[in-house]
Design a protein around this motif. Structure first.
Motif, PDB file in Angstrom:
ATOM      1  N   ILE A   1      21.097  81.884  14.993  1.00 38.45           N
ATOM      2  CA  ILE A   1      22.119  80.545  15.237  1.00 38.45           C
ATOM      3  C   ILE A   1      23.511  81.158  15.261  1.00 38.45           C
ATOM      4  O   ILE A   1      24.326  80.663  15.951  1.00 38.45           O
TER       5      ILE A   1
ATOM      6  N   GLU B   1      25.993  80.514  18.543  1.00 43.62           N
ATOM      7  CA  GLU B   1      27.140  79.867  18.318  1.00 43.62           C
ATOM      8  C   GLU B   1      28.117  80.775  18.866  1.00 43.62           C
ATOM      9  O   GLU B   1      29.067  80.133  19.543  1.00 43.62           O
TER      10      GLU B   1
ATOM     11  N   LEU C   1      20.802  76.491  20.120  1.00 47.61           N
ATOM     12  CA  LEU C   1      21.826  76.448  18.628  1.00 47.61           C
ATOM     13  C   LEU C   1      20.975  75.229  17.928  1.00 47.61           C
ATOM     14  O   LEU C   1      20.809  75.046  17.055  1.00 47.61           O
TER      15      LEU C   1
END
Length: 609
Positions: A370, A374, A396
């Motif tokens: 993640i 990001e 994501l």
């Protein structure tokens, strides 16, 4: 990478842990309440789970087979205590998979006592927590807590409460987490264990920080740090320093978002984490040192100290590589990419992070995935590569949604398990309460069966039960035993003249006068009608006669006229000391004969047989 979660054993390799908010330096700007939730800026360490190091294998508690002359092998099984010690060592050294297997083996042993089962459930709860099995951690923790509460083991109760607090915090069940940290602090203080109080305060700081209660988290962090200074425990000292430095980092990021100056907080955190690195290095604890270096790099990035950040990230990566801390090594790569990004080299940072995504081991580390997606989304967007930015944003979103769904499922199952255990406890408590009520009712019925309802003195049934005990005691101790048969004089006349209501009051008052001359070792009984029996333990005939004279004097002098005008009452007593050779019937018959002699002699007197 969460580099904060250290609890007296190695860190989980599979479960992300929420950070707590730590203590802040005394600065007016820091006193401003931080109203916004803690963000996850791009220049922070990536939230990958920490690995379990590869410790030197310990000797297993299994004896080698003994060869007999007949070539038959005798297998000596480890004792439950051997397995418990091995399970504790596994916890301390971060070998949680092995420790969980040892704990399960103990629970399967028929020779494990209830105390040992409670102890091993406490250990198993922590092992399961570190392995990311939150549901099982909570179930084992609650079962352990039930048994430890019954046994009064406050120290282990505090430890279990800490484990449960972490499990509930990690899964977002903050109210339950708060309940357990408060109970952990209370139990630690009640048992007077300073180390346990430190861990409870540290966990409480984590929970309050995760709830957004920054002020309370700061206060608890200060208390934990102060307490750690009083303990000669390098591990506790390291944890206090490392956790507080991480809290400073989080608080500084919030201050930056709010437009406040984060520099004092960051520099205070920097001093704490440098000390944490020194403590770990002095102890030769490479895992702790690698963790602290990770925090150090994150703070240096925030302070724009890029050269030292790169140097310390390289040092941390080298330690991780030599010791097999793969997840930490991956995190260091991510930090190096963050340094490059902070220096403004977006293309180089993008290439470094894209290369990291090719590592198949990241599939088991959703938080790091993640974070990478990001960062890549933001850098591609900033560089104008919108199509690639969108692709990372979609990944994501999918990862975040999946983690949210999994967390919700875990929360639901944990709450169901918790309610199931609580319901079972309530059922057990209700059964115990019902059994206690039945016992009390049985005692009441027994008391009623052995008590005269008018005078509240023991009745003839009680006499049959208690007299043999008095006789046996007198015989064993070679003590005298006297029986006084007592009868109210002309009682029929009382009923005829004043009525049965007054007669009942006379008997009740007579019982009160009897109690006035009766000791705890004696027995006063209403035999029937107006007749009473007083058995005097360890009392010579002369002493018994004095007691009886005192009794009839009190009867004679009582204000009977207050019950009915013109009422006057007296009593007669027949006294007999028990002889060794005679039966109960013979003994009481002599006392009864003496009573008749007192009646025939004019009443209101004592006659001894």
């Amino acid at each position: 990478m969460n580099s904060k979660e250290v609890v007296g054993d190695m860190v989980s390799t599979s479960a992300p842990v929420l950070n707590s908010v730590s203590t802040l330096p005394a600065d007016p700007a820091l006193a401003t309440p931080l109203a916004t939730p803690l963000p996850t800026p791009l220049a922070t360490p990536l939230a990958t789970p920490l690995p379990t190091p590869l410790p030197t294998p310990l000797a297993k508690p299994f004896a080698k087979p003994l060869r007999t002359p007949s070539a038959l092998a005798t297998v000596v099984l480890p004792t439950v205590e051997d397995l418990l010690r091995a399970c504790e060592r596994s916890s301390a050294e971060g070998r949680h998979r092995e420790g969980a297997a040892q704990a399960e083996e103990i629970l399967a042993r028929p020779d494990a006592s209830a105390v040992q089962q409670a102890q091993v459930r406490e250990l198993l709860a922590l092992h399961r927590l570190r392995l990311g099995d939150f549901k099982e951690a909570v179930q084992q923790g609650l079962l352990a807590l039930e048994a430890l509460t019954s046994s009064g083991d406050l120290l282990r109760q505090s430890k279990v409460h800490c484990t449960l607090a972490l499990a509930f915090t990690d899964t977002g069940l903050k109210e339950q987490a708060l309940q357990h940290v408060l109970a952990a602090i209370e139990a630690a203080r009640d048992c007077g264990n300073t180390t346990a109080e430190f861990w409870a305060l540290s966990r409480s700081s984590t929970v309050h920080g995760s709830m957004g209660d920054l002020a309370r988290g700061v206060e608890l962090g200060r208390q934990a740090l102060a307490l750690s200074r009083t303990l000669d425990d390098p591990e506790v000292n390291f944890v206090a320093l490392n956790n507080l430095s991480d809290s400073c980092l989080e608080a500084a990021r919030v201050q930056r978002v709010q437009g406040l100056n984060p520099s004092p907080t960051l520099h205070w955190g920097l001093s704490l984490v440098r000390e944490a690195v020194a403590v770990a290095h002095a102890q030769g604890h490479t895992f702790f040192e690698t963790i602290a270096l990770t925090n150090l790099v994150s703070i240096l990035i925030e302070l724009d100290e890029h050269d030292e950040a790169r140097e310390q990230a390289g040092r941390s990566k080298a330690l991780a590589n030599v010791n097999g801390f793969h997840n930490l090594e991956v995190n260091n790569d991510a930090q190096l990419a963050e340094v490059v990004r902070a220096e403004g080299h977006l293309d180089d940072a993008t290439a470094m992070m894209e290369a990291q995504l090719a590592d198949p081991s990241l599939d088991n580390d959703p938080p790091l995935l993640i974070r990478l997606h990001e960062s890549l989304f933001e850098m591609h967007k900033e560089s104008g590569r919108f199509e690639r930015a969108l692709a990372h944003h979609e990944k994501l979103h999918a990862l975040t949604l999946n983690m949210t769904t999994q967390t919700a499922e875990i929360q639901s199952q944990m709450l169901i398990n918790t309610m199931g255990i609580e319901q079972a406890n309530h059922e057990a408590e209700r059964s115990q309460l019902e059994a206690e009520m039945l016992r009390i009712r049985a005692e009441e019925l027994e008391q009623q069966a052995n008590t005269d309802p008018l005078t509240r003195l023991p009745n003839r049934r009680a006499l049959d039960r208690e007299l043999p005990n008095l006789m046996d005691r007198a015989q064993d101790l070679a003590q005298p035993l006297c029986a006084a048969m007592i009868d109210m004089d002309h009682f029929k006349r009382v009923n005829d003249v004043h009525g049965h209501g007054i007669g009942d009051q006379v008997l009740a008052e007579m019982a009160t006068l009897l109690r006035g001359v009766t000791r705890e070792s004696d027995l006063a009984v209403r035999v029937g009608g107006e007749e009473f029996l007083l058995v005097l333990a360890d009392t010579s005939p002369a002493q018994a006669e004095k007691v009886c004279e005192r009794l009839i004097a009190s009867v004679r002098g009582f204000a009977w006229g207050d019950l009915a005008e013109g009422l006057a009452c007296t009593a007669s007593v027949g006294l007999a000391a028990r002889q060794t050779s005679e039966s109960v019937a013979q003994w009481l018959a002599r006392a009864d004969a003496a009573l008749y002699a007192a009646k025939n002699g004019g009443r209101d007197r004592v006659v001894a047989a």
